[in-house]
Design a protein around this motif. Structure first.
Motif, PDB file in Angstrom:
ATOM      1  N   LEU B 261       8.781   4.766 -15.681  1.00 33.68           N
ATOM      2  CA  LEU B 261      10.660   5.229 -15.438  1.00 33.68           C
ATOM      3  C   LEU B 261      11.560   4.860 -15.783  1.00 33.68           C
ATOM      4  CD1 LEU B 261       8.626   4.444 -11.354  1.00 33.68           C
ATOM      5  CD2 LEU B 261       9.260   6.960 -12.157  1.00 33.68           C
ATOM      6  N   SER B 262      12.603   6.114 -16.327  1.00 37.08           N
ATOM      7  CA  SER B 262      13.656   4.951 -16.437  1.00 37.08           C
ATOM      8  C   SER B 262      14.846   5.655 -15.745  1.00 37.08           C
ATOM      9  CB  SER B 262      13.789   5.845 -17.609  1.00 37.08           C
ATOM     10  OG  SER B 262      14.019   7.195 -18.223  1.00 37.08           O
ATOM     11  N   PHE B 263      15.677   4.627 -15.976  1.00 40.10           N
ATOM     12  CA  PHE B 263      16.839   5.111 -15.224  1.00 40.10           C
ATOM     13  C   PHE B 263      18.386   5.376 -15.338  1.00 40.10           C
ATOM     14  CE2 PHE B 263      14.218   2.461 -12.951  1.00 40.10           C
ATOM     15  CZ  PHE B 263      14.513   2.507 -11.107  1.00 40.10           C
ATOM     16  N   PHE B 264      19.222   5.824 -14.938  1.00 41.43           N
ATOM     17  CA  PHE B 264      20.325   6.438 -15.689  1.00 41.43           C
ATOM     18  C   PHE B 264      21.831   5.829 -14.747  1.00 41.43           C
ATOM     19  CE2 PHE B 264      22.779  10.018 -16.632  1.00 41.43           C
ATOM     20  CZ  PHE B 264      24.325   9.593 -17.543  1.00 41.43           C
ATOM     21  N   PHE B 265      22.494   4.828 -15.331  1.00 33.44           N
ATOM     22  CA  PHE B 265      23.714   4.437 -14.382  1.00 33.44           C
ATOM     23  C   PHE B 265      25.237   5.121 -14.994  1.00 33.44           C
ATOM     24  CE2 PHE B 265      20.998   1.831 -13.116  1.00 33.44           C
ATOM     25  CZ  PHE B 265      20.580   2.046 -11.625  1.00 33.44           C
ATOM     26  N   ASN B 266      26.155   5.248 -14.922  1.00 35.05           N
ATOM     27  CA  ASN B 266      27.398   4.886 -14.759  1.00 35.05           C
ATOM     28  C   ASN B 266      28.173   4.232 -14.715  1.00 35.05           C
ATOM     29  OD1 ASN B 266      30.658   5.665 -13.769  1.00 35.05           O
ATOM     30  ND2 ASN B 266      29.775   7.914 -13.335  1.00 35.05           N
ATOM     31  N   LEU B 267      29.099   3.792 -15.757  1.00 28.27           N
ATOM     32  CA  LEU B 267      29.929   2.518 -16.553  1.00 28.27           C
ATOM     33  C   LEU B 267      31.227   3.287 -15.922  1.00 28.27           C
ATOM     34  CD1 LEU B 267      28.675   2.106 -20.092  1.00 28.27           C
ATOM     35  CD2 LEU B 267      28.102   1.266 -17.435  1.00 28.27           C
ATOM     36  N   HIS B 268      31.842   2.528 -14.778  1.00 31.55           N
ATOM     37  CA  HIS B 268      33.220   2.848 -14.173  1.00 31.55           C
ATOM     38  C   HIS B 268      34.062   2.012 -14.486  1.00 31.55           C
ATOM     39  CE1 HIS B 268      35.980   5.526 -11.976  1.00 31.55           C
ATOM     40  NE2 HIS B 268      35.076   5.520 -11.371  1.00 31.55           N
ATOM     41  N   ASN B 269      35.153   2.139 -14.450  1.00 29.20           N
ATOM     42  CA  ASN B 269      36.716   1.745 -15.027  1.00 29.20           C
ATOM     43  C   ASN B 269      36.742  -0.192 -14.560  1.00 29.20           C
ATOM     44  OD1 ASN B 269      38.017   2.744 -16.108  1.00 29.20           O
ATOM     45  ND2 ASN B 269      39.416   3.761 -14.719  1.00 29.20           N
TER      46      ASN B 269
END
Lengths: 136, 536
Positions: B261-269
């Motif tokens: 299982l792998s994950f994917f996140f956002n990088l916001h300001n």
């Protein structure tokens, strides 16, 4: 003079993409501004949108398009409304649309296109100034 | 008290909050630190400080720029350009018809072919996409969800043509349908059959392609849809719980498939919030895998993640400013300990990125990796009062959301009730109103605006591409053994009905000329089509 009837506006999301953040924010802002708002949900064809507009007897349709398919989808909705005798329904929209495409779409009959960064207040103000209830 | 307090005493605003509107204290101190074992050491449970002991001293993150437009040939050329510039992994963007399971010659594809990614309807398209690229030597990420099973089958078939065994293939297919229902909204069938297909893929890859990640549990789109940082962590991990439960129910061993299982996140300001978010997600996932599912394999406890800078944070106005936003966001990702990173291009609010804009985005990562010095030590922000306090708070608030979802009967039921969708829409509307009132700032949009701005050059897609691509699909079908293709499609249909793992018949089908749209039509017929509940 009797008060003007409340505007009925269809917020529509044509095309295959699911980017409905903008459509939902606009629908809610228009409702909070006192308009009657109908939201189509996602993945609508131009035929479905024109049909809903006529059934719901709306004054205007706001199309939200972020997929790059605006040059296909806006003219299709315009054409279908004219064919069904509802060419007086005002079409406006929002999305990622380059300036030269906006100019062309306006020449074809789209009343206004809002691009990223437009505030909900700008859009509400524009509707109040430019859209009137359709005649019976 | 003085009527005119000294400037240093007077806050600029009565309330300071993150971009997610999480209130921030004037100062954090030692009293805000969690117990020592909640912070731990890099590479040790609960992995707050990172999944590996040496972090980027051992190996930097994979620089993986998402690319795809026009035809497979166009995208293949972009891939080769990126590899020649020092990129270390591939990441494929497909166009909307491919993502929704329609071939390029389908009426619903009209106007959309090759616009938001590359068009792949047939095995020929997929073969051309990776022509001249050794699939045994690169890792490939493919962003595709409801039609992912078909794309993965094609990828395996292309590898076979290249002579690369499945056991040598590394990469990730996004294949996270739960977040589609929550946020990105690209679907074919309802949640239950969608999860069944995903579990088929987890099962198949665990057995046959053990270096491949068959799902990338994604918060990125949840955040892009307007969620807060806490909601991004909560709904992503709740989706992860949903997949693990389904896989365990299939009889799979959590210690065996967990590492896949792998994950994917956002990088916001919001820099500190983003660093804390990644640390909180790792800690919470390790605890979930250990305490809820009884995993003991350390590799099954570790949240490994790709991250991408926030598309929704970029502005069409003064687009050069986006270079700065992306640099700050990418730095947050690195200080948050990501394993793989995509940096957005400055022109992405306007169109697919131009080659020059992609280059600046890639260089941004290289500057962070090789000039900034932040990679010289593992988790340099660990122990920061503010970062640790925010980490604990995001973990606790996300955990509370997960409890609410558990009480509803799990994530599939919560989605049916519209719970995550409504929470996200509420947060998106709240943020928009804050922008409209000037309480939150987007430079160049609601503050520091300029008048007429010179246009920048953007990538244009040839309008004739669509008809050429549709003609290719028709020619491909005309050249195949029709009876064989139909038999292969029937085998896929049988597996849909009897519950056999779909991957073997899918691989056989794409090799014998069945198209992506044809297989997805079988899904539509056998599993039904999901309809958008259209909540406001």
């Amino acid at each position: 003079m009797p008060p003007a009837r409340t505007l009925r506006i269809l917020v529509a999301k044509p095309g295959l993409d699911g980017h409905d953040r903008g459509a939902k924010i606009i629908a809610r802002a228009l409702r909070d501004a006192g308009f009657e708002v109908i939201y189509t949900g996602l993945h609508q064809t131009p035929e479905m949108i024109a049909e809903t507009a006529i059934q719901e007897d709306v004054d205007a349709i706001g199309l939200s398009i972020l997929s790059g398919a605006h040059n296909t989808l806006f003219p299709a909705v315009l054409r279908l409304l004219r064919e069904k005798g509802a060419g007086d329904v005002a079409i406006f929209g929002g999305g990622i649309v380059p300036p030269e495409d906006i100019a062309r779409l306006k020449a074809e009959g789209v009343r206004e296109i809002f691009t990223p960064g437009a505030s909900t207040d700008d859009i509400v103000g524009w509707i109040r100034a430019n859209i009137a209830p359709r005649g019976d | 008290m003085s009527a005119h307090p000294k400037p240093t005493d007077a806050p600029r605003t009565p309330r300071f909050s993150t971009i997610s509107d999480m209130e921030i204290a004037p100062l954090y101190g030692a009293e805000d630190l969690p117990p020592r074992d909640a912070i731990g050491r890099p590479g040790e449970f609960p992995y707050t400080r990172g999944p590996y002991p040496t972090m980027y001293r051992g190996r930097p993150w994979t620089m993986r720029q998402f690319a795809g437009f026009g035809t497979a040939r166009d995208t293949n050329a972009r891939f080769k350009f990126l590899l020649s510039q020092g990129q270390t992994g591939l990441s494929t963007a497909f166009d909307m018809p491919t993502l929704m399971g329609y071939d390029a010659d389908h009426p619903r594809a009209l106007g959309e072919v090759g616009r938001e990614g590359t068009a792949v309807s047939t095995l020929d398209d997929m073969t051309e996409l990776f022509a001249g690229i050794d699939l045994g030597a690169v890792t490939t990420s493919m962003t595709v969800n409801c039609s992912a099973s078909v794309i993965l089958a094609m990828y395996f078939a292309v590898a076979e043509r290249q002579g690369v065994p499945m056991t040598a293939l590394g990469g990730t297919i996004q294949n996270d349908m739960l977040k589609e229902f929550i946020a990105q909204k690209e679907w074919i069938s309802p949640p239950e059959p969608s999860v069944r297909i995903i579990v088929d893929m987890i099962e198949f890859c665990t057995r046959e392609a053990p270096r491949f990640h068959p799902v990338s549990i994604s918060g990125y789109h949840i955040r892009e849809a307007g969620s807060t940082a806490v909601q991004e962590v909560a709904f992503t991990l709740a989706d992860g719980i949903g997949y693990v439960e389904a896989a365990v129910a299939r009889g799979l061993n959590v210690d065996q498939f967990g590492p896949r299982l792998s994950f994917f996140f956002n990088l916001h300001n919001d820099f500190l919030e983003e660093v804390a978010k990644l640390r909180a997600a790792r800690r919470l996932w390790a605890r979930i895998m250990r305490d809820r599912f009884g995993a003991t394999n350390p590799r099954a406890l570790i949240l490994r993640t790709h991250a991408q800078t926030a598309g929704c944070s970029l502005t069409a106005q003064q687009p050069l400013n986006n270079v700065v936003r992306v640099a700050i966001q990418a730095l947050a990702g690195v200080l948050g300990g990501v394993q793989s990173l995509h940096t957005n291009s400055m022109d992405e609010t306007l169109a697919l990125p131009s080659e020059q804009a992609v280059m600046v985005a890639l260089r941004t990562q290289q500057i962070i990796a090789e000039e900034s010095g932040v990679t010289n030590t593992a988790d340099p922000l660990g122990g920061s009062y503010a970062v640790e306090a925010l980490t604990s708070r995001i973990e606790a608030e996300a955990d509370e959301y997960i409890r609410q979802i558990d009480a509803m009967g799990g994530i599939v039921r919560a989605i049916e009730l519209g719970f995550p969708q409504k929470e996200i829409a509420e947060a998106a509307y709240h943020f928009q109103r804050q922008l409209d009132r000037g309480e939150k700032v987007m430079v160049g949009v609601n503050k520091y605006q300029m008048g007429d701005e010179p246009p920048i050059d953007i990538l244009r897609i040839d309008p004739e591409l669509e008809e050429r691509q549709a003609a290719c699909v028709r020619a491909f079908k005309a050249a195949r053994d029709e009876a064989c293709a139909h038999a292969r499609l029937d085998a896929v249909r049988s597996a849909c009905r009897d519950g056999a793992n779909l991957m073997p018949p899918l691989i056989a089908a794409v090799k014998d000329g069945v198209t992506l749209g044809e297989i997805c039509d079988v899904y539509r017929e056998e599993f039904g089509v999901y309809r958008d509940p259209a909540w406001l």
